[in-house]
Design a protein around this motif. Structure first.
Motif, PDB file in Angstrom:
ATOM      1  N   GLN A  91      24.189 -37.732   3.540  1.00 59.14           N
ATOM      2  CA  GLN A  91      25.631 -37.889   3.758  1.00 59.14           C
ATOM      3  C   GLN A  91      25.937 -38.997   4.765  1.00 59.14           C
ATOM      4  OE1 GLN A  91      27.701 -34.157   4.447  1.00 59.14           O
ATOM      5  NE2 GLN A  91      29.556 -35.179   5.168  1.00 59.14           N
ATOM      6  N   CYS A  92      25.030 -39.199   5.707  1.00 57.49           N
ATOM      7  CA  CYS A  92      25.245 -40.233   6.723  1.00 57.49           C
ATOM      8  C   CYS A  92      24.913 -41.623   6.193  1.00 57.49           C
ATOM      9  CB  CYS A  92      24.410 -39.937   7.968  1.00 57.49           C
ATOM     10  SG  CYS A  92      22.640 -40.062   7.699  1.00 57.49           S
ATOM     11  N   THR A 110      23.228 -32.734   6.909  1.00 56.93           N
ATOM     12  CA  THR A 110      24.391 -31.845   6.875  1.00 56.93           C
ATOM     13  C   THR A 110      24.122 -30.708   5.894  1.00 56.93           C
ATOM     14  OG1 THR A 110      25.397 -33.048   5.057  1.00 56.93           O
ATOM     15  CG2 THR A 110      25.944 -33.799   7.301  1.00 56.93           C
ATOM     16  N   LYS A 160      34.082 -22.662   9.193  1.00 59.25           N
ATOM     17  CA  LYS A 160      33.836 -23.798  10.095  1.00 59.25           C
ATOM     18  C   LYS A 160      33.697 -23.234  11.495  1.00 59.25           C
ATOM     19  CE  LYS A 160      38.791 -24.620  10.610  1.00 59.25           C
ATOM     20  NZ  LYS A 160      39.936 -25.420  10.191  1.00 59.25           N
ATOM     21  N   LEU A 161      33.051 -23.987  12.376  1.00 59.99           N
ATOM     22  CA  LEU A 161      32.870 -23.484  13.741  1.00 59.99           C
ATOM     23  C   LEU A 161      34.175 -23.579  14.537  1.00 59.99           C
ATOM     24  CD1 LEU A 161      29.421 -24.513  15.204  1.00 59.99           C
ATOM     25  CD2 LEU A 161      30.006 -22.796  13.500  1.00 59.99           C
ATOM     26  N   SER A 162      34.330 -22.654  15.468  1.00 61.35           N
ATOM     27  CA  SER A 162      35.450 -22.700  16.411  1.00 61.35           C
ATOM     28  C   SER A 162      35.075 -23.605  17.581  1.00 61.35           C
ATOM     29  CB  SER A 162      35.733 -21.299  16.929  1.00 61.35           C
ATOM     30  OG  SER A 162      34.665 -20.883  17.768  1.00 61.35           O
ATOM     31  N   ALA A 163      36.072 -23.907  18.408  1.00 62.87           N
ATOM     32  CA  ALA A 163      35.803 -24.702  19.612  1.00 62.87           C
ATOM     33  C   ALA A 163      34.765 -24.009  20.491  1.00 62.87           C
ATOM     34  CB  ALA A 163      37.101 -24.929  20.395  1.00 62.87           C
ATOM     35  N   GLN A 164      34.845 -22.678  20.595  1.00 62.93           N
ATOM     36  CA  GLN A 164      33.860 -21.958  21.417  1.00 62.93           C
ATOM     37  C   GLN A 164      32.457 -22.068  20.822  1.00 62.93           C
ATOM     38  OE1 GLN A 164      33.154 -17.660  21.558  1.00 62.93           O
ATOM     39  NE2 GLN A 164      33.969 -17.658  23.634  1.00 62.93           N
ATOM     40  N   ILE A 220      31.277 -24.506  18.999  1.00 61.39           N
ATOM     41  CA  ILE A 220      30.806 -25.869  19.261  1.00 61.39           C
ATOM     42  C   ILE A 220      30.395 -25.999  20.729  1.00 61.39           C
ATOM     43  CG2 ILE A 220      31.504 -28.308  19.361  1.00 61.39           C
ATOM     44  CD1 ILE A 220      33.414 -27.701  16.988  1.00 61.39           C
ATOM     45  N   ARG A 265      23.982 -29.568  15.057  1.00 62.23           N
ATOM     46  CA  ARG A 265      24.952 -30.577  14.624  1.00 62.23           C
ATOM     47  C   ARG A 265      25.454 -30.258  13.207  1.00 62.23           C
ATOM     48  NH1 ARG A 265      27.895 -32.894  18.262  1.00 62.23           N
ATOM     49  NH2 ARG A 265      26.729 -34.037  19.816  1.00 62.23           N
ATOM     50  N   ASP A 274      28.005 -27.649  13.505  1.00 62.97           N
ATOM     51  CA  ASP A 274      29.272 -28.168  14.033  1.00 62.97           C
ATOM     52  C   ASP A 274      30.063 -28.923  12.961  1.00 62.97           C
ATOM     53  OD1 ASP A 274      28.350 -27.242  16.444  1.00 62.97           O
ATOM     54  OD2 ASP A 274      28.334 -29.177  17.461  1.00 62.97           O
ATOM     55  N   TYR A 275      29.341 -29.728  12.160  1.00 59.63           N
ATOM     56  CA  TYR A 275      30.023 -30.621  11.225  1.00 59.63           C
ATOM     57  C   TYR A 275      30.529 -29.881   9.984  1.00 59.63           C
ATOM     58  CZ  TYR A 275      27.798 -34.433  13.882  1.00 59.63           C
ATOM     59  OH  TYR A 275      27.389 -35.288  14.868  1.00 59.63           O
ATOM     60  N   PHE A 276      29.943 -28.727   9.697  1.00 61.07           N
ATOM     61  CA  PHE A 276      30.295 -28.016   8.453  1.00 61.07           C
ATOM     62  C   PHE A 276      31.781 -27.678   8.419  1.00 61.07           C
ATOM     63  CE2 PHE A 276      30.775 -23.960   6.096  1.00 61.07           C
ATOM     64  CZ  PHE A 276      30.398 -24.409   4.841  1.00 61.07           C
ATOM     65  N   ASP A 277      32.441 -28.075   7.374  1.00 62.27           N
ATOM     66  CA  ASP A 277      33.874 -27.800   7.226  1.00 62.27           C
ATOM     67  C   ASP A 277      34.278 -28.192   5.811  1.00 62.27           C
ATOM     68  OD1 ASP A 277      36.579 -27.465   7.417  1.00 62.27           O
ATOM     69  OD2 ASP A 277      36.904 -29.023   8.919  1.00 62.27           O
ATOM     70  N   ARG A 311      37.546 -29.850   4.675  1.00 62.30           N
ATOM     71  CA  ARG A 311      37.915 -31.224   5.053  1.00 62.30           C
ATOM     72  C   ARG A 311      38.078 -32.128   3.836  1.00 62.30           C
ATOM     73  NH1 ARG A 311      33.806 -32.279   8.521  1.00 62.30           N
ATOM     74  NH2 ARG A 311      32.800 -33.232   6.719  1.00 62.30           N
TER      75      ARG A 311
END
Lengths: 392, 392
Positions: free
Chosen positions: A27-28, A130, A185-189, A191, A288, A291-294, A297
């Motif tokens: 993906q990158c 990812t 997806k991850l929350s701010a906490q 992450i 990582r 964190d990136y999973f969403d 998006r």
């Protein structure tokens, strides 16, 4: 099966390797010039090749999900409570495939692999992977095994995210998806905790910018700390309280002298054990990917639209004492699936073991999971063993 | 008061020092050959000397609780939202005393103090101090100020624990105690987070077994990490979600390249800022004092019996989004006080700011707190200012 092993075990198992010889674009946008995935299988693939179940592992998991590597092996695979003859994922009916993720440190191509271009370990130069990349590499493994469509793709935590991505990316290849103790997806906490773990590793002077293996050292302290933080988030406060309370391992609390609480000793043990076998660059890469999973998006931030891609049925399981991925996060997924008019069953399972619950032999969990999986087996007509139908 | 400062501020304040010249035996049986406490006072001690309020600070707090150190000072003291003319702790009525705890790093005798015996900083040789030791040293400060009995002893978090210990150890010297966002003892999870923080510090090679100052270095990484972990536990998951969500500071998430989330950047900032001014040995000592606190231990593990010693009235405040010291922990205290037949008021204040709530200007919090404190002022007959009774 050797008599020393439990009757409901898949027995002694041996890892296999799948070699993908061609370029694989991540993906990158970076390219791996071929890769290898180490995997195990349990049970028998039927002649229709439609009874396969893919197990997706979590952050620190690997391909060894069930059975033993030898008759003397003290510990079975990490999900042995759920995989075996007569278990939730019944190997009398299913052919189970479990691979170590790309970027892992248990045999699949990852930071510890020798980069043919340089003759040295990839180390920190291993590209970012990812959840999408894992799904695509697992799809190539499925091709290799001539599995057109999985009866089920199953995972807990980060593994549940992979199962979700499979259902979205390859709807025609998934009959059923099981998402356990995960989130869309991850929350701010979430992450934040991951970043603390990463910072513990990268700020360890022995990390050497990721070139620790090249320099014959290892960021044991940082990796141990990362695991200690992680471990606290895998357990529930109540569960920790019942397990450790304020019990003292050594020292004298009345005179406030050299006190070590049991819970401290336990965490240090976990940290040390982890840092001895796990690769720090893999840990960074796995967190990582979390964190990136969403998946929403790519669909204007609409989880409903993302999940509308899926054609499979879903089982969503969660545990109220899990505060890393709370039941609320699973409910978000269930609600989105309902709005997307998908076939979804869900259960919230009482347990005081927090996020770790998905790995543990909790009766209501393994029973609900097993009944649902057995129905999946019925649907695909899975019947590879004489024990059926009275195996359960 | 300089016109540039807010009207409800105590204005420009100056720390004072209390020198205790005699030997002081700590709970650990070690002896300090004298000590010094730095403190501030706000408001006026009345002629009956009965309107004094002692402020007890938390883990990383200090004596500077309210007002400014100069007219150009950008930031007021850490509890300025609660201390000042017309505020919850109304300096028109109360004489407020706030000291830096023994073992602290803001001026009181602690690891940074020169040990007269060696001519060098105490560093890691500074003895273990406990909540009991703080109470006893504060009692000596009270003697020095000729305060026989405090109108109230007030604190949040670790400060609340000190207020509780005061009520138990010196019942005759406390008219009222305010315990905010605290617990009667730490849980296994609380201890676990503290140990992660300590291990981050002590495993930093720059810690040098605590002799970092002697060797002209500082465990910035470890102290920063400790603060990052701590900070996550001070905030609520929902509050973090609303403040940061998954907002990205830099990098490209679509191609999974060099992504930094806002919450990561924020935590790093907090960690760096903290490690620049706070002393690592003090951090270790303060978290140990937290871990060891358990007043019930001296009363056959009965909190009821411990609190039965108290003669004061109590106010217990907590916040549902606080998961470090949850409302459940405050309810334990309230229940024990009720069983011990004490005069106790309590309120659970809605706020999504987690443990940090006790430091923030939340209307219902400061109002409930203020009404109760005003009643305390009435009870002791505190009236030192012409503005009363219409100051509130």
């Amino acid at each position: 099966m050797p008599s020393a092993l439990p009757a409901d075990s898949v027995g002694v198992v041996k890892p296999a390797a799948f070699v993908h010889p061609d370029d694989f674009t991540l993906q990158c946008d970076r390219v791996l010039h071929g890769f290898e995935l180490v995997y195990e299988t349990y049970g028998t693939l039927n002649s229709d090749r439609n009874n396969a179940v893919l197990i997706c592992h979590a952050l620190s998991g690997d391909h060894h999900a069930a059975g033993f590597h030898s008759v003397d092996d003290a510990k079975p695979g990490w999900w042995d409570v759920c995989i075996g003859p007569g278990k939730a994922i019944d190997t009398n009916r299913f052919y189970v495939v479990s691979c170590n993720n790309l970027g892992g440190c248990s045999g699949s191509t990852g930071p510890r692999t020798i980069n043919k271009d340089t003759g040295q370990q990839f180390g920190p130069l291993f590209p970012t992977v990812t959840v999408n990349d894992w799904v695509e590499s697992q799809a190539l493994l499925a091709n290799h095994l001539k599995i057109e469509k999985f009866a089920a793709i199953v995972g807990g935590s980060l593994g549940g995210m992979q199962a979700m991505q499979w259902a979205i990316s390859h709807p025609e290849r998934v009959h059923a998806a099981v998402l356990i103790a995960c989130a869309a997806k991850l929350s701010a906490q979430n992450i934040a905790f991951n970043e603390v773990a990463r910072h513990a590793i990268t700020s360890d002077p022995d990390f050497r910018n990721g070139y620790y293996a090249h320099e014959n050292t290892n960021p044991d302290r940082g990796l141990g700390l990362a695991r200690m933080v992680g471990h606290i988030t895998y357990l529930s406060p109540d569960g920790m309280g019942r397990k450790f309370g304020r019990e003292i391992k050594s020292g004298d609390i009345a005179s406030a002298t050299n006190v070590e609480f049991q819970v401290e000793s336990y965490l240090h043990y976990q940290g040390r054990a982890f840092s001895r076998h796990f690769d720090a660059n893999t840990y960074l890469l796995m967190t990582r990917a979390l964190d990136y999973f969403d998946p929403a998006r790519d669909f204007d931030d609409s989880l409903d639209r993302a999940l509308a891609q899926a054609q499979c049925k879903f089982l969503v399981l969660s545990f109220p004492s899990d505060w890393r991925f709370s039941t609320h996060r699973s409910t978000e997924i269930v609600d989105a699936l309902v709005r997307a008019r998908k076939n979804v069953a869900s259960a919230i399972i009482q347990s005081d073991h927090g996020h770790d619950s998905f790995l543990l032999p909790i009766d209501r969990y393994t029973e609900a999971f097993g009944i649902w999986m057995n129905q999946v087996a019925d649907e695909v007509g899975a019947c590879t063993s004489a024990q059926i139908p009275d195996a359960r």
